[in-house]
Design a protein around this motif. Structure first.
Motif, mmCIF file in Angstrom:
data_model
loop_
_atom_site.group_PDB
_atom_site.id
_atom_site.type_symbol
_atom_site.label_atom_id
_atom_site.label_comp_id
_atom_site.label_asym_id
_atom_site.label_seq_id
_atom_site.Cartn_x
_atom_site.Cartn_y
_atom_site.Cartn_z
ATOM 1 N N MET A 1 0.980 -1.362 -0.248
ATOM 2 C CA MET A 1 -0.006 -0.038 0.099
ATOM 3 C C MET A 1 1.135 1.141 0.012
ATOM 4 N N SER A 2 1.526 1.402 1.275
ATOM 5 C CA SER A 2 2.684 2.399 1.076
ATOM 6 C C SER A 2 3.180 2.642 -0.280
ATOM 7 N N SER A 3 3.789 1.568 -1.601
ATOM 8 C CA SER A 3 4.987 1.940 -1.854
ATOM 9 C C SER A 3 4.148 2.427 -3.071
ATOM 10 N N SER A 4 2.810 2.606 -2.910
ATOM 11 C CA SER A 4 2.458 2.768 -4.765
ATOM 12 C C SER A 4 1.505 4.147 -4.177
ATOM 13 N N SER A 5 1.472 4.142 -2.745
ATOM 14 C CA SER A 5 1.395 6.172 -2.590
ATOM 15 C C SER A 5 2.252 6.683 -3.195
ATOM 16 N N THR A 6 3.502 6.392 -2.378
ATOM 17 C CA THR A 6 4.852 6.832 -2.900
ATOM 18 C C THR A 6 4.462 7.039 -3.877
ATOM 19 N N ALA A 7 5.119 6.151 -4.603
ATOM 20 C CA ALA A 7 4.698 6.051 -6.126
ATOM 21 C C ALA A 7 3.857 7.479 -6.601
ATOM 22 N N LEU A 8 2.833 7.094 -6.108
ATOM 23 C CA LEU A 8 1.016 7.906 -7.057
ATOM 24 C C LEU A 8 1.869 9.929 -6.047
ATOM 25 N N ARG A 9 2.203 9.992 -5.487
ATOM 26 C CA ARG A 9 2.414 11.082 -4.744
ATOM 27 C C ARG A 9 4.211 11.869 -5.854
ATOM 28 N N ASP A 10 5.047 10.049 -5.894
ATOM 29 C CA ASP A 10 5.849 10.975 -7.332
ATOM 30 C C ASP A 10 5.762 11.604 -8.629
ATOM 31 N N LEU A 11 4.629 10.242 -9.196
ATOM 32 C CA LEU A 11 3.233 10.943 -9.946
ATOM 33 C C LEU A 11 3.681 12.585 -10.255
ATOM 34 N N GLN A 12 2.531 12.575 -9.041
ATOM 35 C CA GLN A 12 1.921 14.157 -8.740
ATOM 36 C C GLN A 12 2.784 15.031 -8.860
ATOM 37 N N SER A 13 3.996 14.716 -8.517
ATOM 38 C CA SER A 13 5.436 15.664 -8.430
ATOM 39 C C SER A 13 5.578 15.523 -9.526
ATOM 40 N N ASP A 14 6.135 14.874 -9.704
ATOM 41 C CA ASP A 14 5.986 14.645 -11.546
ATOM 42 C C ASP A 14 5.356 15.421 -12.288
ATOM 43 N N LEU A 15 4.013 15.181 -12.665
ATOM 44 C CA LEU A 15 3.328 15.802 -13.307
ATOM 45 C C LEU A 15 3.550 17.528 -13.000
ATOM 46 N N GLU A 16 3.580 17.593 -11.902
ATOM 47 C CA GLU A 16 3.283 19.672 -11.663
ATOM 48 C C GLU A 16 4.331 20.452 -12.595
ATOM 49 N N ASN A 17 6.069 19.535 -12.164
ATOM 50 C CA ASN A 17 6.605 19.940 -12.272
ATOM 51 C C ASN A 17 6.638 20.301 -14.393
ATOM 52 N N LYS A 18 6.485 18.800 -15.082
ATOM 53 C CA LYS A 18 5.505 19.063 -16.794
ATOM 54 C C LYS A 18 5.040 20.477 -16.846
ATOM 55 N N ALA A 19 3.844 20.358 -15.352
ATOM 56 C CA ALA A 19 2.904 21.718 -16.320
ATOM 57 C C ALA A 19 3.787 22.446 -15.986
ATOM 58 N N ASN A 20 4.266 22.866 -14.816
ATOM 59 C CA ASN A 20 4.755 24.164 -15.077
ATOM 60 C C ASN A 20 6.299 24.344 -16.411
ATOM 61 N N ASP A 21 6.310 23.531 -16.161
ATOM 62 C CA ASP A 21 7.064 23.694 -18.043
ATOM 63 C C ASP A 21 6.749 23.849 -18.674
ATOM 64 N N LEU A 22 6.002 23.563 -18.780
ATOM 65 C CA LEU A 22 4.514 23.549 -20.123
ATOM 66 C C LEU A 22 4.376 24.747 -20.162
ATOM 67 N N SER A 23 3.916 25.411 -18.614
ATOM 68 C CA SER A 23 3.601 26.460 -18.789
ATOM 69 C C SER A 23 4.107 27.344 -19.249
ATOM 70 N N LYS A 24 5.345 27.542 -18.770
ATOM 71 C CA LYS A 24 6.905 28.289 -19.421
ATOM 72 C C LYS A 24 6.528 28.425 -20.821
ATOM 73 N N LEU A 25 7.233 27.063 -20.957
ATOM 74 C CA LEU A 25 6.573 27.323 -22.730
ATOM 75 C C LEU A 25 5.631 28.056 -23.262
ATOM 76 N N GLN A 26 4.648 27.680 -22.773
ATOM 77 C CA GLN A 26 2.947 28.989 -23.404
ATOM 78 C C GLN A 26 3.761 29.923 -22.700
ATOM 79 N N LYS A 27 4.346 30.595 -21.870
ATOM 80 C CA LYS A 27 4.457 31.892 -22.068
ATOM 81 C C LYS A 27 5.283 32.219 -22.313
ATOM 82 N N ASP A 28 6.096 31.706 -23.372
ATOM 83 C CA ASP A 28 7.639 32.011 -23.930
ATOM 84 C C ASP A 28 6.877 32.282 -25.903
#
Length: 131
Positions: A1-28
């Motif tokens: 259970m905890s490994s899947s929730s950790t993986a999920l948190r890591d995916l959420q963090s990765d998703l946020e980083n990629k979304a921020n990068d996408l936002s920067k690209l759109q501004k550029d």
């Protein structure tokens, strides 16, 4: 259970980083469009000036505004200056076009990466719900 929730948190963090990068690209991309618009307007103005200069006779008086003063300028020199300006602006527009194309490719790949992360996140959540 905890490994899947950790993986999920890591995916959420990765998703946020990629979304921020996408936002920067759109501004550029938006900034690129803004600069490109400015250069396109300048190109049109300079082409109009060149057409006006071509209508003049060789002995016509041409004046250039330098600060608050109108300074007499040779017609050939004025023609050469406007042509150089048009050349420079055209080169800048080409540079901006290639930059825009590169940014749009990066944006496309970022969106695909975000979709993949979202799909992995959904499949993890679905697997967690079944368990």
């Amino acid at each position: 259970m905890s490994s899947s929730s950790t993986a999920l948190r890591d995916l959420q963090s990765d998703l946020e980083n990629k979304a921020n990068d996408l936002s920067k690209l759109q501004k550029d991309i938006a900034k690129n469009h803004q600069v490109r618009k400015k250069y396109t307007i300048q190109l049109g103005e300079n082409e109009l000036v060149l057409k006006e200069l071509d209508l003049l006779k060789e002995d016509a008086n041409v004046y250039k505004l330098i600060g608050p003063v109108l300074v007499k300028q040779d017609l050939a020199e004025a023609n050469a200056n406007v042509r150089k300006r048009i050349e420079y602006i055209s080169a800048e527009l080409k540079r901006l076009d290639s930059s825009l194309q590169d940014l749009e490719e990066k944006q496309h790949s970022k969106r695909e990466a975000i979709l993949k992360v979202q799909q992995r996140s959904q499949s993890l959540q679905a697997g967690k719900a079944k368990a």
